[in-house]
Design an enzyme around this catalytic site. Structure first.
Site, mmCIF file in Angstrom:
data_model
loop_
_atom_site.group_PDB
_atom_site.id
_atom_site.type_symbol
_atom_site.label_atom_id
_atom_site.label_comp_id
_atom_site.label_asym_id
_atom_site.label_seq_id
_atom_site.Cartn_x
_atom_site.Cartn_y
_atom_site.Cartn_z
ATOM 1 N N HIS A 93 -10.614 -5.175 -2.734
ATOM 2 C CA HIS A 93 -9.269 -5.452 -2.234
ATOM 3 C C HIS A 93 -9.339 -5.790 -0.757
ATOM 4 O O HIS A 93 -10.279 -5.403 -0.064
ATOM 5 C CB HIS A 93 -8.326 -4.251 -2.463
ATOM 6 C CG HIS A 93 -8.861 -2.961 -1.967
ATOM 7 N ND1 HIS A 93 -9.777 -2.204 -2.670
ATOM 8 C CD2 HIS A 93 -8.632 -2.286 -0.812
ATOM 9 C CE1 HIS A 93 -10.071 -1.116 -1.982
ATOM 10 N NE2 HIS A 93 -9.405 -1.151 -0.842
ATOM 11 N N ASP B 157 0.843 -1.191 0.000
ATOM 12 C CA ASP B 157 0.000 0.000 0.000
ATOM 13 C C ASP B 157 0.888 1.254 0.000
ATOM 14 O O ASP B 157 1.885 1.319 0.717
ATOM 15 C CB ASP B 157 -0.896 -0.018 1.249
ATOM 16 C CG ASP B 157 -2.044 0.957 1.162
ATOM 17 O OD1 ASP B 157 -3.190 0.527 1.187
ATOM 18 O OD2 ASP B 157 -1.778 2.182 1.082
HETATM 19 P P1 AMP Z 1 -9.821 1.563 0.688
HETATM 20 O O1 AMP Z 1 -9.915 2.831 1.485
HETATM 21 O O2 AMP Z 1 -10.235 0.321 1.466
HETATM 22 O O3 AMP Z 1 -10.531 1.667 -0.637
HETATM 23 O O4 AMP Z 1 -8.277 1.355 0.425
HETATM 24 C C1 AMP Z 1 -7.598 1.921 -0.639
HETATM 25 C C2 AMP Z 1 -6.142 1.773 -0.312
HETATM 26 O O5 AMP Z 1 -5.414 1.843 -1.521
HETATM 27 C C3 AMP Z 1 -5.566 2.862 0.599
HETATM 28 O O6 AMP Z 1 -4.956 2.251 1.728
HETATM 29 C C4 AMP Z 1 -4.543 3.593 -0.277
HETATM 30 O O7 AMP Z 1 -3.400 3.997 0.443
HETATM 31 C C5 AMP Z 1 -4.220 2.532 -1.300
HETATM 32 N N1 AMP Z 1 -3.804 3.003 -2.620
HETATM 33 C C6 AMP Z 1 -4.442 3.885 -3.422
HETATM 34 N N2 AMP Z 1 -3.812 4.018 -4.598
HETATM 35 C C7 AMP Z 1 -2.748 3.177 -4.543
HETATM 36 C C8 AMP Z 1 -1.693 2.854 -5.452
HETATM 37 N N3 AMP Z 1 -1.607 3.432 -6.647
HETATM 38 N N4 AMP Z 1 -0.776 1.947 -5.064
HETATM 39 C C9 AMP Z 1 -0.847 1.365 -3.847
HETATM 40 N N5 AMP Z 1 -1.825 1.621 -2.957
HETATM 41 C C10 AMP Z 1 -2.744 2.525 -3.284
#
Ligand code: AMP
Ligand code: ZN
Length: 134
Positions: A99, A30
């Site tokens: 996810h 993440d």
């Molecule tokens: P959620 O809030 O459950 O939808 O989680 C989304 C997660 O994706 C968050 O923890 C973000 O930090 C992570 N995230 C968003 N964009 C990316 C990316 N390009 N690469 C890695 N993690 C990401």
């Protein structure tokens, strides 16, 4: 899904720090980690959330979560582990491609995955059991 960032990452169109990959999933670090080692299980096939994902992929995702939790706990020497999966904006979902968060926990860390416990009243218990008990 054309404009889904996790589709692009899962399928290798956008690079990401990959811990594991197979035909169905990619596990990445993440970019905004809650703790050291915070990773995400991304299915390669698009499903927005738990309601859309197939039973087969849901089962495989859970098996992979178990495998990754074991491997990560061993490698990172963490003291505990949260598996978190958000569905819908009110639940904290910000990327609308299913996810699972793999969050290593360390003694004394300040990661906040807790809530203020309420009270289960008889009235609410009755209402919910009527709606949901099979
Ligand atoms: P959620 O809030 O459950 O939808 O989680 C989304 C997660 O994706 C968050 O923890 C973000 O930090 C992570 N995230 C968003 N964009 C990316 C990316 N390009 N690469 C890695 N993690 C990401
Ligand atoms: Zn997607």
């Amino acid at each position: 899904m054309d404009n889904c960032i996790f589709c692009k990452i899962a399928n290798g169109e956008i690079p990401a720090a990959t811990l594991y990959e197979d035909d169905d999933f990619r596990v990445i670090l993440d970019l905004g980690p809650a703790s050291k080692g915070h990773a995400l299980i991304l299915p390669k096939a698009h499903a927005a959330n738990i309601y859309e994902i197939s039973d087969e992929m849901a089962a495989k995702a859970m098996i992979l979560a178990k495998k990754m939790a074991t491997k990560m706990t061993d490698a990172l020497k963490c003291d505990g582990f949260n598996i978190v999966q958000n569905n819908g904006e009110p639940a904290g979902q910000t990327v609308f491609h299913f996810h699972m968060h793999l969050i290593p926990r360390y003694k004394g860390d300040k990661v906040g995955i807790t809530w203020e416990p309420g009270t289960l009243t008889d009235e609410v218990k009755k209402e919910i059991l009527e709606k949901l008990k099979n």
